[in-house]
Design a protein around this motif. Structure first.
Motif, short mmCIF file in Angstrom:
data_model
loop_
_atom_site.label_atom_id
_atom_site.label_comp_id
_atom_site.label_asym_id
_atom_site.label_seq_id
_atom_site.Cartn_x
_atom_site.Cartn_y
_atom_site.Cartn_z
N ARG A 24 1.15 3.38 -6.76
CA ARG A 24 -0.18 2.81 -6.81
C ARG A 24 -0.79 2.15 -8.26
O ARG A 24 -1.25 0.93 -8.41
CB ARG A 24 -1.35 3.42 -6.02
N ASP A 26 0.92 -1.21 0.00
CA ASP A 26 0.02 -0.07 -0.08
C ASP A 26 0.92 1.31 0.03
O ASP A 26 1.81 1.35 0.67
CB ASP A 26 -0.84 0.29 1.07
N SER A 27 0.49 2.03 -0.84
CA SER A 27 1.65 3.30 -1.03
C SER A 27 0.38 4.73 -1.05
O SER A 27 -0.63 4.64 -1.93
CB SER A 27 2.38 3.36 -2.08
N PRO A 28 0.96 5.69 -0.60
CA PRO A 28 0.01 6.84 -0.84
C PRO A 28 0.68 7.58 -2.21
O PRO A 28 -0.37 8.45 -2.83
CB PRO A 28 0.57 7.85 0.18
#
Length: 510
Positions: free
Chosen positions: A319, A312-314
């Motif tokens: 993403r 999971d990545s901001p």
């Protein structure tokens, strides 16, 4: 002479069957596109020792006489002779080379053909091609036109043409073997056999519809058709259930490298292709897009893809990379799940549970989260074994070999190449299983269009069974559609063959 009553039956049968089978022949080539003579360089472009220029068509003999000595007779067929190649207009000597004469129909295209074997320099090739273009009735060939003429002349079937194309483009040993087997006509003969049996079934059904009231058809004909249709369906079903081995071998096995960030996925890609194809960095999330490279694994073609680390990545870009990675895993024939050994629990007995949980994060979204990971679609690659003490590494290896429910596990180090040969052996075994042996067993489907037409054929035979006791005309239409679908694979099907079978099998009008 036929009695008058049977003459009427003959004319009615011919008219009926010609009408019914007209659509079967639509779009199929029945002769050469034109009578022009074509020429082209057949040996590929670029400097080489010898280049082959091919000529095919009615003016081939004229071209040979005008460019290899007008006073000389044609060479003996299929015999190479050394001659001066001259410009037909200026009479300038362009080169000295071999000429071969192939009178039709005993040539690749079925037409009169000539080959000029000349020196492979660009200037020589250009001069000879320009000289050929000056001969009346000659023009440059279009792409694939020689093979097209060979097909139209009946020298090659469509499946053989496709096999020839695959042979030309084959890059691995297994691809060469499969293409050569198809070019030899084995796949085409299988489909021709099915087509012949379908024609016989259709002829019998049509004869029953048209002539059963006149008591010219023997009893039990339809029962024989039922049996033959069921047999054909069973054979086609087995042929279609090949797990796409032939298609996969032709286009390449899709192998995807997936796993968490910094597990060594890009290092594995670089190690396998033996070049720095992907950037390697200690910074997590370095790989964003899919990096592809083609490999030859023990003679089998592989398209290897490195993907973004799954997390999971901001970051919007990362993403998107993760989304593409998961999409590739869903499409993959085989996924190499790379795990950093240093992330495993210290207790080897807990490593199996850790890996099973890790695999669920990599499984395609449609897989049930509690399902056992399919061993034929995944390989576990435990990387960075050089960071583990030797005793712990051996204990981990022994423990994982005893665990069931896990895909094959390979312990490697991309830095030291430790375990790489064992991993390559396992990878080769999996790829070979996915492709199958191209020389053993029945010939396999190699093209998506073959599969699509065979599926249509299979569905059409189901129509025959569905309407057999309801409406025999609709049932016959199912067989006709099945025959048409097969004809689109082989390129040859016609009404006259049905007529021949009817009058041969039932002797109507005798």
């Amino acid at each position: 002479m036929l009695p008058s009553i049977y003459k009427g039956i003959w004319r009615a049968a011919v008219h009926t069957l010609r009408t019914r089978f007209l659509s079967t022949c639509d779009g199929l080539p029945v002769g050469l596109a034109d009578a022009e003579t074509i020429f082209a360089l057949s040996s590929g472009h670029g400097r080489c020792g010898v280049a082959v220029v091919r000529v095919s068509g009615p003016a081939s003999a004229t071209a040979l006489r005008s460019m290899a000595g007008p006073a000389r007779s044609l060479p003996p067929p299929r015999t190479a002779l050394l001659r001066s190649i001259t410009d037909p207009l200026s009479k300038e000597v362009l080169d000295r080379g071999l000429v071969l004469w192939f009178p039709g129909p005993h040539s690749f295209t079925g037409e009169d053909s000539v080959e000029f074997h000349i020196h492979g320099g660009p200037a020589v090739i250009t001069a000879v091609l320009q000289a050929l273009g000056s001969v009346p009735g000659m023009r440059p060939a279009e792409a694939g036109e020689f093979t097209r003429r060979a097909f139209q002349a009946g020298k090659l079937g469509l499946t053989e043409v496709e096999g020839l194309g695959d042979l030309i483009h084959a890059e691995t040993e297994a691809q060469r073997r499969q293409a050569l087997r198809q070019m030899s006509g084995e796949l085409g003969r299988l489909y021709q056999d099915w087509s012949h049996r379908l024609k016989r079934c259709l002829a019998h059904v049509e004869a029953f519809i048209d002539f059963s009231e006149d008591e010219l058809i023997e009893d039990g004909v339809l029962n024989q058709v039922d049996t033959k249709v069921c047999d054909l369906q069973a054979e086609m079903e087995r042929h279609l259930k090949d797990e796409r081995r032939g298609e996969r071998l032709r286009s390449g096995v899709q192998v995807v490298i997936a796993g968490a960030t910094n597990a060594g996925k890009s290092s594995l890609l670089n190690t396998l292709c033996q070049r720095p194809a992907a950037i390697v960095s200690p910074i997590a999330g370095t790989t964003r897009d899919v990096v592809e490279t083609a490999l030859d694994i023990g003679g089998f073609p592989v398209l290897l893809s490195d993907t973004a680390g799954l997390r999971d990545s901001p970051d919007l870009v990362e993403r998107e990379g993760v989304r593409r990675a998961r999409e590739r895993v869903e499409q993959a024939d085989l996924t190499l799940v790379v795990v950093d050994c240093s992330d495993l629990p210290a207790d080897p007995q807990q490593a199996a549970a850790f890996l099973q949980g890790h695999l669920r994060t990599v499984l395609p979204s449609q897989e049930h989260p509690e399902s056992v990971c399919p061993a034929d679609r995944f390989l576990l690659v435990l990387n960075k074994t050089d960071l583990l003490p030797e005793e712990r590494r051996q204990k981990l290896d022994r423990e994982l070999r005893r665990v069931s429910g896990l895909p094959p596990v390979c312990l490697i180090s991309c830095r030291s190449n430790e375990g790489l040969q064992d991993f390559l052996a396992v990878l080769h075994s999996n790829v070979k299983t996915l492709c199958g042996d191209p020389l053993s067993g029945a010939p396999t489907l190699t093209q998506a269009r073959h599969r699509a037409h065979l599926q249509q054929c299979f569905a059409a035979l189901a129509q025959y069974q569905r309407y057999r006791d309801i409406d025999l005309a609709l049932a016959a239409e199912g067989v006709r559609l099945a025959l048409t679908s097969l004809g689109r694979i082989t390129g040859r099907v016609g009404a006259e063959e049905i007529l021949d079978i009817i009058f041969k099998d039932f002797c109507i009008g005798k």
